[in-house]
Design a protein around this motif. Structure first.
Motif, short mmCIF file in Angstrom:
data_model
loop_
_atom_site.label_atom_id
_atom_site.label_comp_id
_atom_site.label_asym_id
_atom_site.label_seq_id
_atom_site.Cartn_x
_atom_site.Cartn_y
_atom_site.Cartn_z
N HIS A 74 0.84 -1.21 0.00
CA HIS A 74 0.00 0.00 0.00
C HIS A 74 0.87 1.26 0.00
CE1 HIS A 74 -3.08 -2.85 1.58
NE2 HIS A 74 -3.87 -2.11 0.84
N PHE A 78 1.03 4.24 -2.76
CA PHE A 78 0.78 5.63 -2.33
C PHE A 78 1.92 6.54 -2.78
CE2 PHE A 78 1.33 9.05 0.73
CZ PHE A 78 0.04 9.55 0.89
N VAL A 88 -6.85 10.73 0.68
CA VAL A 88 -7.18 9.40 1.17
C VAL A 88 -8.55 9.37 1.86
CG1 VAL A 88 -6.45 7.46 2.60
CG2 VAL A 88 -4.74 8.90 1.45
N TYR A 174 -7.28 2.91 0.20
CA TYR A 174 -6.03 2.18 0.04
C TYR A 174 -6.13 1.07 -1.01
CZ TYR A 174 -4.40 4.77 4.07
OH TYR A 174 -4.03 5.78 4.92
N MET A 177 -5.71 2.56 -4.38
CA MET A 177 -4.30 2.83 -4.68
C MET A 177 -3.64 1.61 -5.32
SD MET A 177 -3.05 4.81 -1.27
CE MET A 177 -4.07 6.08 -0.53
#
Length: 503
Positions: A74, A78, A88, A174, A177
């Protein structure tokens, strides 16, 4: 054909030094001239990734910034995709989403027991929606497989609402992403990719991992399918079991004694779909005992880990420990709050003639009654600075203090349950000025931990037991993890309730 098809696979049973082995591989690469910024070490959890960073910087002498790709998947997505924290959609924004969508959502998801039951309907819907995305599964299919008494129309509504909310506010979560990185992210110029805790990766995370490896000349995958306890959260242990490559079993445990190894072997043998692996215990017999009551356990060790499947049975243990006077920590909270423990210690130092920081004395005054133990108007100790040190005489002379009594008389605002506990702990000879010797944890929360003495509570909640019957391999793995936290002594409580795991 990419490096992903020519993997070195390390299978690491409990306590066999998997992280140490992987860092040795990093060391080999650094010595051969591979730049640290072209080595990726990715893991399922942030804790594992950060441990790798700390150990690497300590071992090799580089600053942490030299290893920019020692991260979770993750975190790599990011960073690589250029997201900002304000982009986010996280738990902080969930209450606003709940109001916007008209659903109950807290952002608190109970993951301690390997499930999500007990949360608001909105929380459980969001978990199911995310689960489907991680597993690359149609939402309807995920709903049918993980039915949770929530109407399908509700799940559909929440799925639509969260997409609209994120779109309207230009937010990504997340899991977004990860998907964005797979679809749009650059291929990183990495020479070596190490994938740790691989048994816990979801199908979507495997896609990210595969993309990370596109330019790599070497790929190392490490994990242990017998310790795969996150399938309920989307992990695909079948993928890990089926990986092709050069396999090495780390076959010497430095944690597990022989008698505990025997029990773990018996549990592992119950797992139908697994990779067979032979490994040795450390050169110690260890101790295994079975007891009927908590009072039959020797609680005098310095490193005791109490493990249970469900929080409610650990609550029962915590109540018994408190009533008996044993210090413990449970769900991050010690039996005696740090502030109270520090205040009692400060008062004892004052009575012994030692100087104490004024800031600590103010906390002590908080447990006293104005007009009784100190004069009114002195609660904040006017005339004293926070970083001053004062003695009991100075406090009596110009701090309004009127008592020199023992803590239980001098600090009457201490709650009775805490006073009773302190007295019980004193009778047991418990040192409350130290970190608690006893830690209580669910098995899911304990992964990666260990204890000299492990106490295992085999009782299971009815719903947990019913869920376990749907996938007994997953349940066997949970208890395998629980047993293998043991460094020396394993105490198995005999079950009290009708639902339990047979050990």
């Amino acid at each position: 054909m990419t490096a992903f098809e020519h993997k070195d696979i390390f299978l690491g049973p409990p306590g066999t030094g998997k992280t140490t082995t992987l860092l040795k591989e990093v060391e080999k690469e650094l010595h051969s001239g591979t730049p640290p910024e072209r080595i990726a070490y990715v893991s399922f959890t942030r804790k594992a990734a950060m441990e790798a960073v700390y150990r690497a910087t300590d071992k090799f002498g580089y600053p942490a910034s030299a290893f920019p790709f020692f991260r979770t998947l993750h975190s790599i997505a990011f960073r690589t995709m250029g997201f900002d924290k304000s982009d986010v959609f996280d738990h902080i924004k969930l209450p606003d989403f709940g109001k916007w969508a008209g659903i109950k959502v807290t952002g608190k998801v109970n993951l301690e027991e390997g499930s999500t039951f007990g949360n608001e309907e909105g929380d459980r819907c969001l978990f199911l929606i995310n689960l489907a995305r991680l597993k690359r599964m149609d939402l309807r299919q995920a709903y049918l497989e993980h039915y949770d008494d929530i109407p399908w129309k509700t799940v559909e509504y929440v799925a639509s609402a969260v997409d609209k909310y994120k779109s309207a506010n230009f937010l990504v979560d997340y899991t977004d992403m990860l998907g964005r990185y797979v679809e749009e992210g650059p291929v990183l110029d990495l020479e070596v990719v190490i994938i740790d805790e691989a048994q816990d990766l979801s199908p979507l995370q495997w896609e990210v991992a595969r993309k990370l490896c596109l330019q790599a000349r070497r790929v190392i995958v490490a994990g242990d399918d017998d310790q795969a306890i996150y399938q309920w959260a989307g992990a695909d242990v079948k993928y890990f079991i089926g990986l092709l490559g050069n396999r090495t079993v780390l076959n010497q445990s430095w944690r597990i004694p022989a008698l505990v190894h025997d029990i773990s072997d018996k549990i592992a043998a119950r797992i139908q779909k697994r990779t067979p692996k032979e490994w040795r215990s450390r050169d110690a017999t260890g101790v295994v005992e079975r007891v009927n009551k908590l009072a039959q356990i020797d609680w005098t060790g310095d490193d005791i880990l109490v493990l249970g499947r469900n929080v409610k049975y650990l609550d029962e243990v915590a109540k018994w420990l408190r009533a008996t006077g044993f210090n413990y920590v449970f769900r991050g909270y010690p039996a005696l709050a740090d502030e109270l423990r520090t205040s009692i210690k400060s008062w004892q130092l004052l009575r012994a003639g030692e100087p104490v920081d004024v800031a600590d004395v103010r906390r002590v005054y908080g447990y006293m009654i104005a007009g009784q133990q100190y004069a009114k108007g002195f609660r904040q100790l006017p005339g004293f600075a926070d970083d001053d040190k004062v003695t009991i005489r100075e406090l009596q002379e110009r701090g309004g203090l009127r008592t020199e009594s023992a803590w239980y008389a001098a600090m009457p605002k201490i709650p009775k349950r805490d006073s009773d506990f302190i007295r019980s702990a004193s009778r047991q000879g418990e040192r409350l000025d130290r970190e608690p010797r006893i830690k209580l944890s669910t098995i899911h929360s304990s992964k990666g931990g260990e204890g000299e003495h492990v106490v295992l509570i085999p009782d299971m909640a009815g719903r947990t037991s019913a869920d376990a019957e749907k996938d007994m391999d997953a349940e066997h793995r949970v208890w395998y993890v629980g047993v293998t936290r043991t460094k020396e002594k394993l105490t198995i409580m005999n079950p009290v309730y009708k639902n339990y795991y047979p050990i």
